[in-house]
Design an enzyme around this catalytic site. Structure first.
Site, PDB file in Angstrom:
ATOM      1  N   MET A   1       0.855  -1.186   0.000  1.00 12.92           N
ATOM      2  CA  MET A   1       0.000   0.000   0.000  1.00 12.92           C
ATOM      3  C   MET A   1       0.895   1.241   0.000  1.00 12.92           C
ATOM      4  O   MET A   1       1.426   1.589  -1.019  1.00 12.92           O
ATOM      5  CB  MET A   1      -0.943  -0.034   1.199  1.00 12.92           C
ATOM      6  CG  MET A   1      -2.119   0.847   0.987  1.00 12.92           C
ATOM      7  SD  MET A   1      -3.742   0.152   1.312  1.00 12.92           S
ATOM      8  CE  MET A   1      -3.838   0.016   3.043  1.00 12.92           C
ATOM      9  N   CYS A   2       1.135   1.880   1.090  1.00  9.85           N
ATOM     10  CA  CYS A   2       1.905   3.124   1.262  1.00  9.85           C
ATOM     11  C   CYS A   2       1.012   4.350   1.059  1.00  9.85           C
ATOM     12  O   CYS A   2       0.039   4.307   0.315  1.00  9.85           O
ATOM     13  CB  CYS A   2       3.102   3.271   0.332  1.00  9.85           C
ATOM     14  SG  CYS A   2       4.367   2.018   0.566  1.00  9.85           S
ATOM     15  N   GLY A   3       1.369   5.416   1.750  1.00  9.95           N
ATOM     16  CA  GLY A   3       0.671   6.683   1.580  1.00  9.95           C
ATOM     17  C   GLY A   3       1.680   7.750   1.197  1.00  9.95           C
ATOM     18  O   GLY A   3       2.814   7.731   1.676  1.00  9.95           O
TER      19      GLY A   3
END
Lengths: 229, 288
Positions: free
Chosen positions: B1-3
């Protein structure tokens, strides 16, 4: 008299729990959801025939699995709005992100703005009406239902489509594998006019759309089609 | 994912609040990446080169090199007169415990393992001022959860990259870039993307040109945000696998993996909010 749920103080679970607890004959039929702030999974899985108004932008999967409610997003919706809807009506006043109406079996999804990539992916019976344009790979593997686009469609529209019907008023950047333009007959125009009216686009001429659908060449494996799988 | 997040201020009035806004944006993106966090803040050019380094004994190092230094937790910014850069670089290269995280006239770059809100607090992000900044919260997929594996990755002086996604051809690309003279600290795919952009720009591409070249050479999923001395640039892969939302007012331009990251920005209710298109480079610049 409407119910108010303020998500600045209540949780998503409070909201969905209250909506799930409603009996089919409830008289608490109008719900205002304040401060949605882009939160995910708002107003999902509602079976009661109520109206839920979300006062702002919603996050992912808003109104997913809708079973009969009317859900209005008074802003933009994130990925997968009305995904797997079975019945009811979902309306997005702004834009919708990717995979709007994914796998939805029934009901009506109206997006007043644009929908981005993969709108109506694997749709199974829903009617989707988009006031603006849709992104690439829309109606990918669409099995049943209709996708109506008042604006333009991006690349690979209807790739590997089964029996869904696609109507586009503007340009189509490209058609996907096994998707072809089809003749627009009176029956199609009449049904499209009815859907446009149901979606609130009364003044739009159904005769200004072109119809696309499956060439039915990919239904069964044929070695000459291997490159298309 | 990661933001990933980015905030670019169009007017100086909000500059003292930049760090506070970035810290809030990072904290919200914890759900997308709880493993590590990092950020780059572009502040004032005070006439020296800011060398962000991390490692043990940084105060002693600065004293030995007779440099002004601002220590923040595990990192320190060394203020190096341009005339001494070569000497300082050589000295740092001989100390294997010290890692140079970033370099620039304006850019300071910090990253650590931990929850984004904790990482931001350890470095005092909320009190940092600047014209623009970018940040990242990591959910590790392609390599280990380490400080080296945290973003941003620098791509050159006053330039760095954050990435949401994963590249599938990073091993082959890494071998090619090693032949071009680049050294790698990790097995991380984003470090390869950063070196790739550095290489393209070394070969004469503009930032925009380098990003366009990446559309051909980088195989995988990505939304990139690149911070530069004068602004930032955004690029999504042609499939748009990873999410991205942008918002703009007369005061600022902001990027977030999700709209949730932007909800506390001043004036967001009246901002223009949209989703960046696939394979299109968006760039915002301000007068240097």
């Amino acid at each position: 008299m409407s119910e108010h749920i303020d998500l600045a103080v209540a949780t998503t679970r409070d909201l969905n729990g209250a909506l799930h607890a409603l009996p089919p004959d409830t008289n608490r039929t109008l719900w205002r959801v304040l401060n949605p702030r882009g939160q995910h999974a708002l107003a999902v899985g509602i079976d009661a025939p109520v109206r839920v108004e979300i006062a702002g932008h919603a996050g992912y999967y808003c109104a997913g699995m809708n079973g009969g409610a009317t859900v209005v997003v008074e802003g933009n919706a994130g990925n997968g709005v009305a995904e797997n809807m079975m019945a009811g009506r979902v309306e997005v006043r702004g834009d919708a992100s990717a995979a709007a109406g994914a796998t939805a079996h029934g009901g009506l999804l109206v997006i007043h703005g644009n929908a981005s990539a993969r709108c109506g992916i694997s749709m199974k019976g829903v009617d989707i009406v988009v006031g603006g344009s849709v992104g690439h790979m829309s109606a990918f593997m669409a099995q049943a239902g209709t996708l109506t686009v008042l604006g333009d469609a991006g690349d690979s529209l209807g790739d590997s489509i089964y029996e869904a019907q696609l109507f586009v008023r503007g340009s189509v950047a490209s058609l996907g594998a096994d998707c072809v333009e089809k003749e627009m007959r009176d029956t199609h125009r009449a049904a499209l006019a009815a859907r446009l009216q149901a979606a609130g686009f009364d003044g739009v001429d159904a005769g200004s759309f072109r119809r696309y659908g499956s060439a039915r060449r990919l239904y069964h494996f044929h070695v000459d089609n291997a490159g298309n799988y | 994912m990661c933001g990933i997040v980015g905030l670019f201020l169009k007017r100086p009035g909000l500059e003292p609040e930049l760090g506070g806004h970035l810290a809030a944006m990072l904290a919200t993106m914890r759900d997308r990446g709880p493993d590590s966090a990092g950020f780059a803040v572009f502040g004032r050019d005070n006439g020296t080169v800011k060398l962000t380094v991390r490692g043990p004994g940084l105060q002693a190092l600065a004293a030995r090199l007779e440099l002004d230094a601002d220590q923040r937790d595990t990192h320190a910014v060394l203020h190096v007169p341009a005339s001494r850069m070569e000497e300082v670089r050589t000295a740092l290269a001989s100390d294997p415990a010290v890692t140079v995280v970033g370099e620039g006239r304006r850019m300071e770059l910090y990253k650590e393992v931990g929850l984004p809100a904790d990482v931001a607090a350890r470095f005092g992000l909320s009190a940092m001022a600047g014209t623009h900044g970018i940040g990242h919260t990591r959910m590790a997929t392609e390599s280990a959860v380490t400080t080296d594996g945290a973003h941003p990755y620098t791509t050159g002086p006053d330039q760095c990259l954050v990435h949401n996604g994963s590249l599938s051809n990073h091993n082959a690309l890494r071998r090619r870039l090693v032949r071009e003279g680049y050294a790698f600290e990790t097995e991380n795919d984003t470090e390869v993307a950063a070196a790739y952009l550095s290489w393209r720009m070394r070969e004469g591409d503009t930032l925009e040109g380098a990003l366009h070249a990446g559309l051909k050479d980088l195989d995988g999923f990505y939304t990139f945000v690149v911070g530069t001395r004068t602004g930032f640039a955004v690029l999504r892969d042609p499939v748009c696998c990873k999410p991205a939302v942008m918002a703009e007012t007369a005061e600022w331009v902001a990027f977030g993996s999700e709209y949730r990251a932007l909800v506390d920005l001043p004036g967001i209710a009246d901002a223009r909010v949209w989703e960046p298109e696939p394979a299109r480079v968006y760039a915002w610049e301000r007068a240097a």
